[in-house]
Motif scaffolding. Structure first.
Motif, short mmCIF file in Angstrom:
data_model
loop_
_atom_site.label_atom_id
_atom_site.label_comp_id
_atom_site.label_asym_id
_atom_site.label_seq_id
_atom_site.Cartn_x
_atom_site.Cartn_y
_atom_site.Cartn_z
N ALA A 1 0.84 -1.21 0.00
CA ALA A 1 0.00 0.00 0.00
C ALA A 1 0.88 1.25 0.00
O ALA A 1 0.58 2.23 -0.72
N HIS A 2 1.94 1.21 0.78
CA HIS A 2 2.85 2.36 0.83
C HIS A 2 3.51 2.61 -0.52
O HIS A 2 3.52 3.75 -1.01
N SER A 3 4.04 1.57 -1.12
CA SER A 3 4.72 1.75 -2.42
C SER A 3 3.71 2.16 -3.50
O SER A 3 4.02 3.00 -4.36
N GLY A 4 2.51 1.60 -3.46
CA GLY A 4 1.49 2.00 -4.43
C GLY A 4 1.09 3.45 -4.25
O GLY A 4 0.91 4.18 -5.23
N SER A 5 0.98 3.88 -3.01
CA SER A 5 0.63 5.27 -2.72
C SER A 5 1.73 6.22 -3.21
O SER A 5 1.44 7.26 -3.80
N ALA B 1 -5.13 10.40 -17.01
CA ALA B 1 -6.21 9.59 -16.42
C ALA B 1 -5.95 8.10 -16.63
O ALA B 1 -6.11 7.30 -15.69
N ARG B 2 -5.52 7.73 -17.85
CA ARG B 2 -5.19 6.32 -18.12
C ARG B 2 -4.02 5.87 -17.25
O ARG B 2 -4.03 4.76 -16.71
N ASP B 3 -3.01 6.72 -17.15
CA ASP B 3 -1.83 6.39 -16.36
C ASP B 3 -2.19 6.21 -14.88
O ASP B 3 -1.77 5.23 -14.25
N ILE B 4 -2.99 7.11 -14.35
CA ILE B 4 -3.41 7.01 -12.95
C ILE B 4 -4.30 5.78 -12.75
O ILE B 4 -4.18 5.07 -11.76
N SER C 1 -2.94 -1.40 -10.55
CA SER C 1 -1.74 -2.14 -10.16
C SER C 1 -1.54 -2.08 -8.64
O SER C 1 -1.23 -3.10 -8.01
N ALA C 2 -1.72 -0.89 -8.07
CA ALA C 2 -1.56 -0.75 -6.62
C ALA C 2 -2.60 -1.60 -5.88
O ALA C 2 -2.28 -2.24 -4.88
N THR C 3 -3.82 -1.61 -6.36
CA THR C 3 -4.87 -2.40 -5.73
C THR C 3 -4.54 -3.89 -5.79
O THR C 3 -4.68 -4.61 -4.80
N ARG C 4 -4.09 -4.35 -6.96
CA ARG C 4 -3.68 -5.77 -7.08
C ARG C 4 -2.55 -6.08 -6.11
O ARG C 4 -2.56 -7.12 -5.44
N ASP C 5 -1.55 -5.19 -6.05
CA ASP C 5 -0.41 -5.42 -5.17
C ASP C 5 -0.81 -5.42 -3.70
O ASP C 5 -0.29 -6.21 -2.91
N VAL C 6 -1.74 -4.54 -3.32
CA VAL C 6 -2.19 -4.48 -1.93
C VAL C 6 -2.98 -5.75 -1.57
O VAL C 6 -2.83 -6.28 -0.48
#
Length: 173
Positions: free
Chosen positions: A85-89, A142-145, A151-156
């Motif tokens: 979560a930290h790295s995704g944030s 928007a696409r990039d975000i 990706s962050a959600t999957r990783d979390v």
């Protein structure tokens, strides 16, 4: 003469009876005799009690080991989830800041171009071009975000998903 010295006093008789019963209950031989009267062998009871206690201790140790393993697994899962979560944030924040920087640079460049405008048609052409660039940049950002968020959600969620899959293979706690 005191109250306890009266031989026919009912309270004195009750006290003496209670004292004799207590003396009998605390006498080890009387206790063994009472057990024998009920068909209980004190040596077998001691062995049975010892066996039950040892079995209970073994079961407690096994339950503690399972609980400790589950707690350790949950701690590792939580640590991995928090790290992801930290790295995704951080990644999302970096992308947002990069987008804001690109937007600011585009705005500054547009203002420089507007300062050299010589006609209304050139102004309209610059504004139209700038608007298209703004829409393209906003769409890319928007696409990039969105991609970074997915990706962050999957990783979390990944450590929890893996822990659930490992737990599904176990049938007991």
């Amino acid at each position: 003469m005191s109250d306890t010295d009266k031989p026919n006093d009912p309270s004195n008789a009750a006290f003496e009876g209670a004292r004799k019963a207590f003396d009998t209950m605390t006498d080890p031989q009387a206790f063994r005799d009472a057990q024998a009267a009920f068909g209980m062998d004190p040596s077998k009871m001691t062995d049975a009690f010892r066996t039950a206690t040892e079995r209970s201790m073994e079961q407690s140790k096994e339950a503690y080991a399972r609980m400790k393993a589950a707690t350790d697994e949950a701690s590792r899962t939580l640590e991995a989830t928090i790290e992801n979560a930290h790295s995704g944030s951080l990644n999302l924040t970096k992308r947002a800041l990069d987008g804001m920087r690109a937007q600011a640079e585009m705005n500054f460049a547009h203002l420089q171009k507007l300062s050299s405008v010589r006609s209304v048609s050139e102004f309209i052409e610059l504004q139209t071009s700038f608007f298209r660039q703004q829409v393209d940049l906003a769409t890319r950002q928007a696409r990039d975000i969105q991609t970074a968020s997915q990706s962050a959600t999957r990783d979390v969620l990944q450590p929890s998903r893996e822990a659930a899959e490992r737990a599904a293979g176990k049938t007991e706690f």
